[in-house]
Design an enzyme around this catalytic site. Structure first.
Site, PDB file in Angstrom:
ATOM      1  N   GLY A  33       0.810  -1.214   0.000  1.00  0.00           N
ATOM      2  CA  GLY A  33       0.000   0.000   0.000  1.00  0.00           C
ATOM      3  C   GLY A  33       0.841   1.261   0.000  1.00  0.00           C
ATOM      4  O   GLY A  33       2.034   1.233  -0.276  1.00  0.00           O
ATOM      5  N   LEU A  35       0.583   3.619  -2.166  1.00  0.00           N
ATOM      6  CA  LEU A  35       1.066   3.472  -3.543  1.00  0.00           C
ATOM      7  C   LEU A  35       1.653   4.770  -4.095  1.00  0.00           C
ATOM      8  O   LEU A  35       1.106   5.851  -3.898  1.00  0.00           O
ATOM      9  CB  LEU A  35      -0.088   3.004  -4.439  1.00  0.00           C
ATOM     10  N   HIS A  36       2.774   4.644  -4.777  1.00  0.00           N
ATOM     11  CA  HIS A  36       3.407   5.784  -5.429  1.00  0.00           C
ATOM     12  C   HIS A  36       3.544   5.475  -6.919  1.00  0.00           C
ATOM     13  O   HIS A  36       3.033   4.449  -7.403  1.00  0.00           O
ATOM     14  CB  HIS A  36       4.761   6.111  -4.786  1.00  0.00           C
ATOM     15  N   GLU A  37       4.231   6.374  -7.613  1.00  0.00           N
ATOM     16  CA  GLU A  37       4.310   6.229  -9.078  1.00  0.00           C
ATOM     17  C   GLU A  37       4.942   4.902  -9.515  1.00  0.00           C
ATOM     18  O   GLU A  37       4.603   4.364 -10.562  1.00  0.00           O
ATOM     19  CB  GLU A  37       5.116   7.391  -9.641  1.00  0.00           C
ATOM     20  N   HIS A  39       4.536   1.989  -8.074  1.00  0.00           N
ATOM     21  CA  HIS A  39       3.448   1.005  -8.080  1.00  0.00           C
ATOM     22  C   HIS A  39       2.514   1.259  -9.268  1.00  0.00           C
ATOM     23  O   HIS A  39       2.066   0.317  -9.926  1.00  0.00           O
ATOM     24  CB  HIS A  39       2.617   1.097  -6.799  1.00  0.00           C
ATOM     25  N   VAL A 178      11.376   3.623 -10.497  1.00  0.00           N
ATOM     26  CA  VAL A 178      10.924   4.973 -10.879  1.00  0.00           C
ATOM     27  C   VAL A 178      11.586   5.963  -9.922  1.00  0.00           C
ATOM     28  O   VAL A 178      11.636   5.735  -8.712  1.00  0.00           O
ATOM     29  CB  VAL A 178       9.379   5.078 -10.796  1.00  0.00           C
ATOM     30  N   SER A 188       7.742   4.236  -0.593  1.00  0.00           N
ATOM     31  CA  SER A 188       6.726   4.673   0.384  1.00  0.00           C
ATOM     32  C   SER A 188       7.409   5.268   1.610  1.00  0.00           C
ATOM     33  O   SER A 188       6.868   6.138   2.277  1.00  0.00           O
ATOM     34  CB  SER A 188       5.865   3.480   0.812  1.00  0.00           C
TER      35      SER A 188
END
Ligand code: PAF
Length: 293
Positions: A33, A35-37, A39, A178, A188
């Site tokens: 969880g 979530l960032h770019e 993910h 990324v 995260s």
């Protein structure tokens, strides 16, 4: 269509079973969880390559040691659902801890030698926890393919070994890390960094870039490559280096001299204030990394 949220293993299994019987391909993106770019890109790739994409959201207690950040690990379920929706994911599988590890749970996967070095030295129980949860998530979601980021390089190596050893019928897709525009790998845990620490954190990608450049210029001595990274990381006194190591990209072996045509992974882990950061870059002979073009 809005994503469907499933929280029990039995329901997830029966949905996946039906999807498989209907000839649908299933891609799974295992996450904890927040979530960032990174993910988002994994989900996007999975959407392009599969009929159904299941994103799992589960902060796995089994992969955290007692002194680690399990209780403070960042969470934002509502936003995560939005990210999955925006990326075109189909299902979120978000079980509770009790669902995954009910009273009496007593079986874990023991990973082998590949998990003992680098992260394994500092987090000795981590990869057994990762392997166990990933196996459980696979059993629940029954995917054809699973998507992971290169950011957790050793994790991917350990999981590949697990897939090979247990002959698990899941294809592993690994996507590039990324990065922020200044080079910091998206994670995260970056939210833990203070403004000053955030600026200093770019030193990881700088150290890795220097090692890649040296390899491009023909340097193959492991000690020299390691020193190049360490010297850069030492630019700030308050950075504590856990490791900065060059290794064979596939096996994580550390020969004193790398073969001219071999792929080398550069791995770093540091502690900056209360935050532990990891990063890596892979040198592939004959290719020029994007950032050097
Ligand atoms: O990379 C992660 O986020 C976790 O280690 C994983 C693979 C979801 C297992 O908990």
């Amino acid at each position: 269509m809005a994503v469907q949220v499933i929280s029990t293993i039995s329901e997830m299994q029966s949905i996946s079973e039906k999807l498989r019987l209907n000839g649908k391909s299933i891609g799974v993106v295992p996450t904890m969880g927040y979530l960032h770019e990174g993910h988002a890109r994994l989900i996007k790739a999975a959407v392009l390559e599969n009929d159904i994409v299941i994103v799992t959201i589960f902060v796995n207690p089994l992969q955290f040691a007692a002194n680690e950040d399990l209780s403070s690990y960042p969470r934002n379920f509502k936003r995560d659902i939005e990210v999955v929706n925006d990326m075109g994911g189909t299902i979120v599988f978000a079980p509770s801890v009790e669902e995954m590890y009910p009273e009496g749970f007593d079986t874990t996967i023991k990973t082998g030698n590949i998990s003992l070095k680098f992260e394994g030295v500092f987090r000795p129980t981590h990869f057994d926890g990762v392997a166990t949860v990933v196996m459980k998530l696979f059993m629940a979601t029954k995917p054809h393919s699973a998507y992971f980021g290169q950011k957790d390089y050793q994790q991917v190596t350990v999981l590949r070994q697990l897939i090979r050893d247990l002959r698990i019928d899941v294809f592993i897709r690994v996507l590039d890390t990324v990065r922020e525009t200044d080079g910091l790998a998206k994670s995260s845990r970056n939210v833990y960094l203070s403004t000053v620490e955030r600026e200093k954190a770019t030193i990881l990608s700088k150290a890795l870039t220097l090692a890649i450049k040296a390899a491009l210029q023909g340097e193959r001595r492991r000690d020299t490559l390691n020193e190049i990274m360490k010297n850069e990381l030492k630019s700030f006194e308050d950075i504590h280096i856990d490791y900065a190591s060059a290794a064979c990209a596939e096996t994580l072996e550390e020969p004193p001299l790398f073969a001219p045509e071999g792929e080398i992974v550069f791995l770093v882990a540091v502690r900056l204030g209360k935050t532990r950061l990891i990063d890596n870059m892979v040198y592939r002979p004959g290719t020029s990394p994007e950032f050097l073009l």
